[in-house]
Design an enzyme around this catalytic site. Structure first.
Site, short mmCIF file in Angstrom:
data_model
loop_
_atom_site.label_atom_id
_atom_site.label_comp_id
_atom_site.label_asym_id
_atom_site.label_seq_id
_atom_site.Cartn_x
_atom_site.Cartn_y
_atom_site.Cartn_z
CG MET A 1 -11.37 3.81 1.68
SD MET A 1 -9.84 3.76 2.60
CE MET A 1 -8.68 3.80 1.24
CG MET B 1 -11.93 -2.26 4.54
SD MET B 1 -10.39 -2.00 3.65
CE MET B 1 -9.36 -1.20 4.89
CG HIS C 1 -4.04 -1.29 -1.80
ND1 HIS C 1 -5.18 -1.96 -2.19
CD2 HIS C 1 -4.42 -0.49 -0.76
CE1 HIS C 1 -6.21 -1.59 -1.44
NE2 HIS C 1 -5.77 -0.68 -0.57
CB SER D 1 -0.90 0.01 1.23
OG SER D 1 -1.56 1.26 1.28
CG ASP E 1 -6.44 -2.46 2.83
OD1 ASP E 1 -5.38 -2.23 3.43
OD2 ASP E 1 -7.04 -1.62 2.12
CG HIS F 1 -9.36 0.67 -0.88
ND1 HIS F 1 -8.80 0.43 0.36
CD2 HIS F 1 -10.70 0.74 -0.68
CE1 HIS F 1 -9.76 0.37 1.27
NE2 HIS F 1 -10.92 0.56 0.65
CG ASP G 1 -5.19 2.76 0.72
OD1 ASP G 1 -6.15 2.00 0.54
OD2 ASP G 1 -4.11 2.41 1.23
CG MET H 1 -8.29 7.56 2.33
SD MET H 1 -7.52 7.54 3.95
CE MET H 1 -6.71 5.93 3.89
C1 DX5 Z 1 -6.49 1.84 5.38
C2 DX5 Z 1 -6.00 1.55 3.98
C3 DX5 Z 1 -4.93 0.55 3.91
C4 DX5 Z 1 -3.65 0.92 4.61
C5 DX5 Z 1 -3.08 -0.33 5.17
O1 DX5 Z 1 -7.58 2.66 5.31
O2 DX5 Z 1 -7.08 1.07 3.17
O3 DX5 Z 1 -4.66 0.16 2.57
O4 DX5 Z 1 -2.71 1.50 3.76
O5 DX5 Z 1 -1.96 0.01 5.92
P1 DX5 Z 1 -1.33 -0.98 7.00
O6 DX5 Z 1 -0.87 -2.21 6.27
O7 DX5 Z 1 -0.25 -0.17 7.59
O8 DX5 Z 1 -2.44 -1.30 7.97
ZN ZN Z 2 -6.66 0.14 1.13
#
Ligand code: DX5
Ligand code: ZN
Length: 218
Positions: free
Chosen positions: A69, A138, A34, A9, A176, A67, A36, A38
């Site tokens: 969010m 998740m 990956h 990630s 994740d 991903h 993320d 947000m």
């Molecule tokens: C959290 C993200 C994850 C995050 C995971 O909201 O969706 O992808 O980067 O990070 P670690 O592996 O540090 O929990």
């Molecule tokens: Zn993620």
């Protein structure tokens, strides 16, 4: 069950050196990244926009697992696919037409998937199992890296694996949040084939070994 894949990630990378960090992901032998996204509403944090995906796309062959969010993913999927996402996953918690959004992603030429939060029942993704390439369960409340893995979520991945087998689907099962070398084998036993790891990957002293440990799980 699919061959295990590690998806580091980017959230846990040094954001001022993203191009180098991505070379490090490739150098460890990874095939996925990956990403993320947000929005500060669906989750209490902000990260990247489509421009990052567009700028990374010509610099890497990594499979970009994006991903979202977001409260309104339907307004953004086209931007992310056109920017170069190989796969876009969307949460089932907000109110919008999930099937239409999945179709849009597929029609634009990318893979698609649904995501559920730790407190969301696995039945919330059941209507979409024939339409998706991946289901992401998740293992932390989304919004931040570095949180602790919630083992209870594995009952849901085991249920997804059972449905997949009984009903002849072929979606991948991804986890994740808080994934590391200690809990990845437990996930694997519960049907997981796709492992997102932010902190554990980027802080690892031997990223190639970390990748191998995940990708050789039986
Ligand atoms: C959290 C993200 C994850 C995050 C995971 O909201 O969706 O992808 O980067 O990070 P670690 O592996 O540090 O929990
Ligand atoms: Zn993620």
């Amino acid at each position: 069950m699919g061959t295990p894949i590690l998806a580091p990630s980017m959230l846990a990378a040094d954001h001022t050196r993203l191009a180098e960090e991505i070379k490090g992901v490739e150098g460890a032998g990874c095939s996925w990244l990956h990403v993320d996204i947000m929005d500060g509403h669906f989750v209490p944090n902000l990260t990247f926009g489509p421009q990052i995906v567009a700028d990374l796309r010509p610099k890497t062959e990594l499979f970009l697992d994006v991903h979202l969010m977001l409260d309104n993913p339907q307004d953004f999927v086209e931007l992310f696919v056109k920017a170069g996402a190989d796969q876009v996953t969307i949460h089932v918690e907000p109110e919008y037409d999930i099937s239409a959004c999945l179709s849009k992603i597929r029609d634009l030429g990318a893979k698609c998937g649904v995501v559920l939060n730790p407190s969301t029942s696995v039945s919330a993704v059941e209507p979409y199992l024939s339409e998706v390439d991946i289901v992401l369960a998740m293992t932390v409340q989304p919004g931040f890296g570095g949180q602790s893995f919630q083992e209870g979520v594995l009952a849901k991945t085991a249920q997804l694996a059972a449905w997949r087998q009984e009903r002849g689907h072929n979606f991948r099962i991804e986890v994740d949040g808080g994934i590391n070398a200690d809990n990845a084998p437990l996930c694997r036993k519960a049907g997981v084939d796709t492992f997102v790891a932010g902190t554990a990957f980027f802080k690892s002293s031997d990223r190639t070994l970390f990748r191998k440990n995940i990708e050789t799980l039986d």
